[in-house]
Design a protein around this motif. Structure first.
Motif, PDB file in Angstrom:
ATOM      1  N   GLU A 122       0.415   5.872   0.692  1.00  0.00           N
ATOM      2  CA  GLU A 122       1.621   5.134   1.027  1.00  0.00           C
ATOM      3  C   GLU A 122       1.608   3.778   0.359  1.00  0.00           C
ATOM      4  N   THR A 123       2.800   3.383  -0.121  1.00  0.00           N
ATOM      5  CA  THR A 123       3.040   2.035  -0.616  1.00  0.00           C
ATOM      6  C   THR A 123       4.256   1.492   0.111  1.00  0.00           C
ATOM      7  N   ALA A 127       5.976   7.207  -0.199  1.00  0.00           N
ATOM      8  CA  ALA A 127       4.959   7.868   0.618  1.00  0.00           C
ATOM      9  C   ALA A 127       4.791   9.287   0.094  1.00  0.00           C
ATOM     10  N   VAL A 128       3.560   9.682  -0.261  1.00  0.00           N
ATOM     11  CA  VAL A 128       3.268  10.992  -0.877  1.00  0.00           C
ATOM     12  C   VAL A 128       2.172  11.673  -0.074  1.00  0.00           C
ATOM     13  N   LEU A 129       2.385  12.971   0.237  1.00  0.00           N
ATOM     14  CA  LEU A 129       1.383  13.781   0.912  1.00  0.00           C
ATOM     15  C   LEU A 129       0.766  14.729  -0.099  1.00  0.00           C
ATOM     16  N   ARG A 130      -0.522  14.678  -0.301  1.00  0.00           N
ATOM     17  CA  ARG A 130      -1.269  15.582  -1.204  1.00  0.00           C
ATOM     18  C   ARG A 130      -1.964  16.618  -0.346  1.00  0.00           C
ATOM     19  N   GLU A 163       1.897  17.940  -4.236  1.00  0.00           N
ATOM     20  CA  GLU A 163       2.220  16.593  -3.784  1.00  0.00           C
ATOM     21  C   GLU A 163       3.673  16.575  -3.322  1.00  0.00           C
ATOM     22  N   PHE A 164       3.877  16.157  -2.056  1.00  0.00           N
ATOM     23  CA  PHE A 164       5.208  16.141  -1.452  1.00  0.00           C
ATOM     24  C   PHE A 164       5.643  14.702  -1.220  1.00  0.00           C
ATOM     25  N   ASN A 165       6.903  14.436  -1.539  1.00  0.00           N
ATOM     26  CA  ASN A 165       7.477  13.115  -1.281  1.00  0.00           C
ATOM     27  C   ASN A 165       8.010  13.099   0.159  1.00  0.00           C
TER      28      ASN A 165
END
Length: 613
Positions: A122-123, A127-130, A163-165
């Motif tokens: 996260e920034t 936010a990205v889920l790997r 990788e999901f946004n």
């Protein structure tokens, strides 16, 4: 901060706390929801890729898989997708496409351990889920992996990384939280307004009650309560106003009456109610003291009660209580705590030497150095207080302390102590009168010497104690020789003159510890306390000589009279005082029959076997 503001502040804190808890819960739930949703999407995508690659393998079109994978990667929210082969698959089917190699440590960990790995990055603006999921070889299920791969059950054949946004979910959550926050703020404002609107009148009434009660603590019941309420609050205000009106009317009278006692009390308090309570308590103690001493038989017992009160209630440690006989100016010590006198001996023999008695005023050593010249406690601070009982009797209380501070603390008790003296005044006066009446019944009217009735009471009380304490008495039985001739020749007035003259001689000859008694008619008896037989004879001779030297003028005649005196000793002659008196009478009889004008000690031969006593 007044009560109304305190309540609003507490309500606001509670609602803010509730809002924070709600927002926190919603935020966590939204985060959890987005996270779980992405996980489920990753699992579904992994199964689609697995099934698609299996179909490509079965149909022999594995070289077309890159198109298939690129289409899968175009699914919404999937930012990147790649697959990696395990070493087992590489050794059997080759290395595959260029991008099918492990890209990072996560891929290598999943290939090695066969576990699913999830990671969120996260920034502030993204936010990205790997998610990396392994493909596990298994002969159970469809398809049968072991039919195409040279692998064992449970081997890792490869993995898929995605990788999901999830930024949209985060933004949606933030918006939702903002809405909830706004609703809570609005609810907080409404709640505070409602609370203030409905509770403010009650708070004003409460503050009004506080002000009234605060003023009532100082004895001011003039305060009246006001309220805009029309419910039970209005009834409370009316009832309190009624109560304060009654208290103002009643307490005004009580306060005025109690002022009578304030000047004689050491009670000092800014709160009149507390002062009244303490004054009433003190009056109660004084009343109980008075009721107690009213049933005491003698003033000596009453004095003992005073001593007890001074020790136990007022905590006096060094004090003396004196009784002054105003007619004789003699001061008698009633009690002293440590046998160290306050005054020079001259003050006891002449009470006028006592400054407190002479001036009839309270004497304080702190007023002036050596204020009382006859005080024997110049190394200490002291106070002497006179108190008049009646025209014949007064009391003096003297007490001391080691320093000024201590004596001033003791002086604060003086008003209360005087209340006790005042309460006992009538009782002491009554007991003094009773003592005088009783003393009159025990004294001879003509000579003021004790009579035979007193002798009987004295012997009944003192005989056994005298034996126990080894106290001795010499009994002098005295008779005027040929006294009947005086009465017959010059009359009974002349006889009374002779009797009184002998009484005066006895009083000036014997000690204070001795008892001269008119035994009857012209007979007198003297009890000499703790004297020797020789000393008794000397006293008898002194009495006989002084009386013989006395000259009486009856008309033109000058008359001198003589005495016959018999002496016996207790307990050397007998262990019964009555028997000793009889022996002294026998010695007197011996003197009468052997020439008169003699002092004869008792001898056993005089008894001649007389009756026992």
């Amino acid at each position: 901060m007044n009560t109304n503001r305190k309540i609003l502040f507490i309500v606001a804190l509670m609602l803010i706390g509730l809002a924070i808890a709600t927002i926190t819960n919603v935020a966590l739930n939204f985060r959890e929801y987005g996270y779980n949703n992405a996980i489920e999407k990753s699992k579904m995508t992994a199964e689609i890729v697995r099934d698609g690659l299996t179909a490509h393998m079965v149909n022999g079109i594995m070289d077309k898989r890159e198109f298939f994978l690129s289409n899968i990667a175009n699914i919404k929210d999937v930012q990147a997708l790649w697959i990696v082969r395990s070493n087992n698959v590489i050794s059997q089917h080759g290395e595959g496409l260029q991008n099918e190699h492990p890209r990072d440590a996560i891929d290598e960990k999943v290939l090695k351990e066969g576990v699913i790995v999830r990671e969120i990055r996260e920034t502030s603006d993204n936010a990205v889920l790997r998610v990396t999921i392994p493909y596990i070889a298994s002969a159970y299920g469809s398809p049968n992996c072991l039919s195409c791969h040279n692998a064992k059950e449970g081997d890792v054949l490869g993995a898929i990384s995605m990788e999901f946004n999830i930024n949209d979910i985060r933004q949606t959550g933030a918006m939702t939280i903002a809405k909830i926050f706004g609703i809570n703020v609005l609810f907080l404002i409404v709640a505070l307004w409602v609370t203030n609107h409905y509770f403010k009148p009650y708070m004003k009434l409460f503050e009004n009650l506080q002000q009234g009660i605060k003023r009532a603590r100082t004895g001011d019941f003039s305060f009246r309560f006001k309220t805009t309420l029309t419910d039970a609050g209005s009834e409370v205000a009316e009832q309190m106003n009624t109560l304060f009106e009654k208290m103002e009317e009643t307490f005004g009278g009580i306060k005025q009456n109690l002022n009578t006692f304030v000047s004689r009390s050491n009670i000092s308090c800014s709160d009149p109610l507390s002062s009244a309570g303490m004054i009433i308590q003190e009056l109660s103690h004084v009343y109980k003291f008075k009721k107690t001493i009213e049933l005491d038989s003698t003033k000596e017992v009453i004095y003992d009660r005073f001593v007890y009160v001074l020790k136990e209630k007022f905590h006096f440690t060094h004090f003396a209580l004196y009784e002054v006989e105003k007619n004789s100016k003699e001061r008698k010590l009633i009690h002293i705590t440590d046998h160290k006198s306050f005054c020079m001996p001259v003050a006891d023999s002449n009470a006028l030497e006592c400054r407190a008695y002479r001036t009839n005023s309270d004497i304080y050593s702190t007023d002036f150095p050596h204020v009382c010249l006859n005080c024997a406690t110049d190394d200490k601070e002291y106070t002497c207080i006179p108190f008049n009982i009646n025209d014949d009797l007064a009391l003096i209380l003297s007490y001391s302390a080691k320093d000024t501070e201590t004596i001033e603390m003791l002086n604060l008790s003086l008003p209360s102590i005087k209340n006790y003296f005042e309460a006992a005044k009538a009782v002491i006066e009554s007991r003094t009168l009773m003592d005088k009446l009783r003393d009159s019944s025990l004294r001879d009217g003509a000579t003021r010497l004790y009579n035979r009735r007193f002798l009987e009471e004295f012997i009944d009380k003192s005989a056994e104690q005298a034996l126990r304490s080894h106290t001795s008495y010499a009994v002098l039985m005295i008779d005027i020789d040929f006294f009947k001739m005086v009465n017959d020749t010059y009359g009974h007035d002349a006889g009374d003159t002779v009797i009184k003259a002998l009484a005066e001689i006895l009083q000036i000859t014997v000690r204070k510890a001795d008892l001269p008694i008119r035994y009857g008619g012209e007979e007198f008896l003297v009890l000499l306390h703790n004297t020797t037989p020789e000393g008794a004879v000397q006293v008898g001779e002194k009495i006989r000589t002084r009386f013989n030297e006395k000259k009486f003028q009856f008309g033109s005649d000058v008359v001198q009279k003589t005495l016959s005196i018999g002496i016996a000793n207790f307990p050397s002659d007998a262990e019964s005082i009555w028997k000793v008196i009889k022996f002294a009478d026998l010695a007197l009889y011996e003197g009468k029959h052997t020439g008169r004008n003699r002092v004869i000690p008792f001898e056993e031969r005089m008894f001649n076997g007389g009756p026992e006593f």
